[in-house]
Design an enzyme around this catalytic site. Structure first.
Site, PDB file in Angstrom:
ATOM      1  N   ASP A  83       0.834  -1.199   0.000  1.00  0.00           N
ATOM      2  CA  ASP A  83       0.000   0.000   0.000  1.00  0.00           C
ATOM      3  C   ASP A  83       0.877   1.260   0.000  1.00  0.00           C
ATOM      4  O   ASP A  83       1.883   1.315   0.705  1.00  0.00           O
ATOM      5  CB  ASP A  83      -0.856  -0.063   1.285  1.00  0.00           C
ATOM      6  CG  ASP A  83      -1.950   0.974   1.343  1.00  0.00           C
ATOM      7  OD1 ASP A  83      -2.518   1.291   0.284  1.00  0.00           O
ATOM      8  OD2 ASP A  83      -2.249   1.446   2.457  1.00  0.00           O
ATOM      9  N   ASP A 105       2.185   4.744  -5.591  1.00  0.00           N
ATOM     10  CA  ASP A 105       1.574   6.034  -5.263  1.00  0.00           C
ATOM     11  C   ASP A 105       2.415   7.168  -5.848  1.00  0.00           C
ATOM     12  O   ASP A 105       3.330   7.672  -5.214  1.00  0.00           O
ATOM     13  CB  ASP A 105       1.467   6.159  -3.734  1.00  0.00           C
ATOM     14  CG  ASP A 105       0.788   7.442  -3.304  1.00  0.00           C
ATOM     15  OD1 ASP A 105       0.582   8.330  -4.149  1.00  0.00           O
ATOM     16  OD2 ASP A 105       0.455   7.564  -2.107  1.00  0.00           O
ATOM     17  N   HIS A 205      -9.704   5.369  -0.272  1.00  0.00           N
ATOM     18  CA  HIS A 205      -8.706   5.455   0.807  1.00  0.00           C
ATOM     19  C   HIS A 205      -9.279   6.281   1.946  1.00  0.00           C
ATOM     20  O   HIS A 205     -10.250   7.006   1.783  1.00  0.00           O
ATOM     21  CB  HIS A 205      -7.420   6.102   0.274  1.00  0.00           C
ATOM     22  CG  HIS A 205      -6.570   5.157  -0.507  1.00  0.00           C
ATOM     23  ND1 HIS A 205      -5.358   4.699  -0.066  1.00  0.00           N
ATOM     24  CD2 HIS A 205      -6.789   4.555  -1.702  1.00  0.00           C
ATOM     25  CE1 HIS A 205      -4.852   3.866  -0.953  1.00  0.00           C
ATOM     26  NE2 HIS A 205      -5.694   3.759  -1.978  1.00  0.00           N
ATOM     27  N   GLY A 206      -8.674   6.146   3.123  1.00  0.00           N
ATOM     28  CA  GLY A 206      -9.124   6.933   4.257  1.00  0.00           C
ATOM     29  C   GLY A 206     -10.541   6.585   4.669  1.00  0.00           C
ATOM     30  O   GLY A 206     -11.297   7.447   5.126  1.00  0.00           O
ATOM     31  N   SER A 208     -11.625   5.036   7.216  1.00  0.00           N
ATOM     32  CA  SER A 208     -11.909   5.090   8.656  1.00  0.00           C
ATOM     33  C   SER A 208     -12.780   6.271   9.030  1.00  0.00           C
ATOM     34  O   SER A 208     -13.546   6.205   9.990  1.00  0.00           O
ATOM     35  CB  SER A 208     -10.599   5.179   9.454  1.00  0.00           C
ATOM     36  OG  SER A 208      -9.878   3.995   9.332  1.00  0.00           O
ATOM     37  N   THR A 230      -6.984   3.196  10.315  1.00  0.00           N
ATOM     38  CA  THR A 230      -7.114   3.917  11.589  1.00  0.00           C
ATOM     39  C   THR A 230      -8.230   3.355  12.480  1.00  0.00           C
ATOM     40  O   THR A 230      -8.057   3.226  13.697  1.00  0.00           O
ATOM     41  CB  THR A 230      -7.373   5.416  11.310  1.00  0.00           C
ATOM     42  OG1 THR A 230      -6.292   5.895  10.489  1.00  0.00           O
ATOM     43  CG2 THR A 230      -7.453   6.223  12.578  1.00  0.00           C
TER      44      THR A 230
HETATM   45  O1  G3H Z   1      -4.260   3.119   2.428  1.00  0.00           O
HETATM   46  C1  G3H Z   1      -4.800   2.975   3.524  1.00  0.00           C
HETATM   47  C2  G3H Z   1      -6.035   3.647   3.849  1.00  0.00           C
HETATM   48  O2  G3H Z   1      -6.304   4.681   3.006  1.00  0.00           O
HETATM   49  C3  G3H Z   1      -6.352   3.786   5.301  1.00  0.00           C
HETATM   50  O3  G3H Z   1      -6.798   5.055   5.701  1.00  0.00           O
HETATM   51  O4  G3H Z   1      -6.296   4.965   8.131  1.00  0.00           O
HETATM   52  O5  G3H Z   1      -7.824   6.656   7.228  1.00  0.00           O
HETATM   53  O6  G3H Z   1      -8.515   4.265   7.263  1.00  0.00           O
HETATM   54  P1  G3H Z   1      -7.392   5.242   7.170  1.00  0.00           P
HETATM   55 ZN    ZN Z   2      -4.494   5.323   1.718  1.00  0.00          ZN
END
Ligand code: G3H
Ligand code: ZN
Length: 278
Positions: A83, A105, A205-206, A208, A230
């Protein structure tokens, strides 16, 4: 069952209009908890190691080989993914080690350099049968590409997918990395337009920071791979904190790490089931 190609899981989820849970591994206990959740919940999962997690361990091989071994032994389909690799060299090492997919990335690069670097990784990865996820668009630091104000343009995303031949695309639709509260607002209309324009599975992504009902709506609108780190980390750490509060004399670190792993497993099972629609 067992170690499964990421491409197979992506294609299957995308055909069914379901989500594919992709959970980050920070250490061995995370991988064990995530796979136990997938087995108990009856859904496939992607174990993903970020470049930051590799830096934490000081090397790719020990934690990566552990993940691959755990995936092999799993009673659920488990893929292993690299990742957020900004290093082409690291991405190629993961390809050689037997990962099912790597995310290159290049979001910090300008469009042309991102296409060129992604295409370089692509050639080597595809020659080894490894899928590639890429990311398009970047403003600011680590948070930039998925900051609430940043958006991926559907036309540019379609062109990027055609020019690189990637297998999955991370897009900016309103989520933001490392949110401690689940208050993000997603642009569902943009997700639907990206889904219509881009012929490969889309990656959120993100996740959480995204509430449950919005994760489900994002999948219905066309998102496939749902990245979460997260939120699982929060459950792990809260359980460790609580264990140590209740047992202040603890010396054996397995006691509190087991409490963290159990809590992470429960949340991964709940969230993974929601994402997979099982
Ligand atoms: O690549 C990993 C994710 O985008 C995790 O993001 O920690 O905000 O869930 P997060
Ligand atoms: Zn990410």
């Amino acid at each position: 069952m067992a170690l499964t190609a990421t491409a197979e899981l992506l294609t299957d989820a995308s055909r069914r209009g379901a989500g594919l849970a992709a959970f980050n591994v920070l250490h061995l206990e995370t991988a064990e908890g995530i796979v136990a959740a997938a087995e108990a919940g009856g859904f496939p999962v992607v174990l993903q190691l970020s470049e930051n997690a590799v830096k934490y361990h000081g090397a790719l091989e020990p934690i990566a080989l552990a993940c691959i071994d755990i995936a092999h032994a799993a009673a659920a389909p488990v893929a292993v993914h690299l990742d957020h690799a900004e290093s082409e060299e690291l991405a190629l090492r993961a390809v050689e080690l037997g990962f099912g997919s790597v995310m290159f990335d290049g979001a910090a690069l300008d469009y042309r350099d991102n296409v060129a670097a992604t295409a370089r990784v692509m050639r080597r990865a595809h020659a080894a049968g490894v899928a590639v996820e890429a990311e398009l668009g970047r403003i600011g630091g680590k948070d930039g590409a998925h900051a609430p104000g940043v958006r991926t343009d559907p036309g540019e995303a379609a062109r990027f997918a055609a020019e690189t031949g990637i297998d999955a695309l991370a897009v900016a639709v309103g989520s933001s990395h490392q949110m401690a509260e689940r208050t993000a607002a997603l642009d569902l209309d943009l997700i639907a337009r990206l889904h219509a324009a881009v012929p490969v599975p889309l990656v959120l992504h993100g996740s959480s920071g995204v509430p449950d009902d919005l994760i489900a709506a994002a999948i219905r609108a066309g998102m496939t791979k749902i990245n979460v780190s997260t939120q699982l980390n929060r459950h792990f750490t809260a359980a460790v904190r609580e264990y140590l509060r209740a047992h202040p004399d603890t010396v054996d670190s397995r006691r509190y790490l087991a409490a963290g792993r159990d809590a992470l497993r429960a949340e991964a099972q709940r969230l993974g089931g929601l994402i997979a629609g099982v």
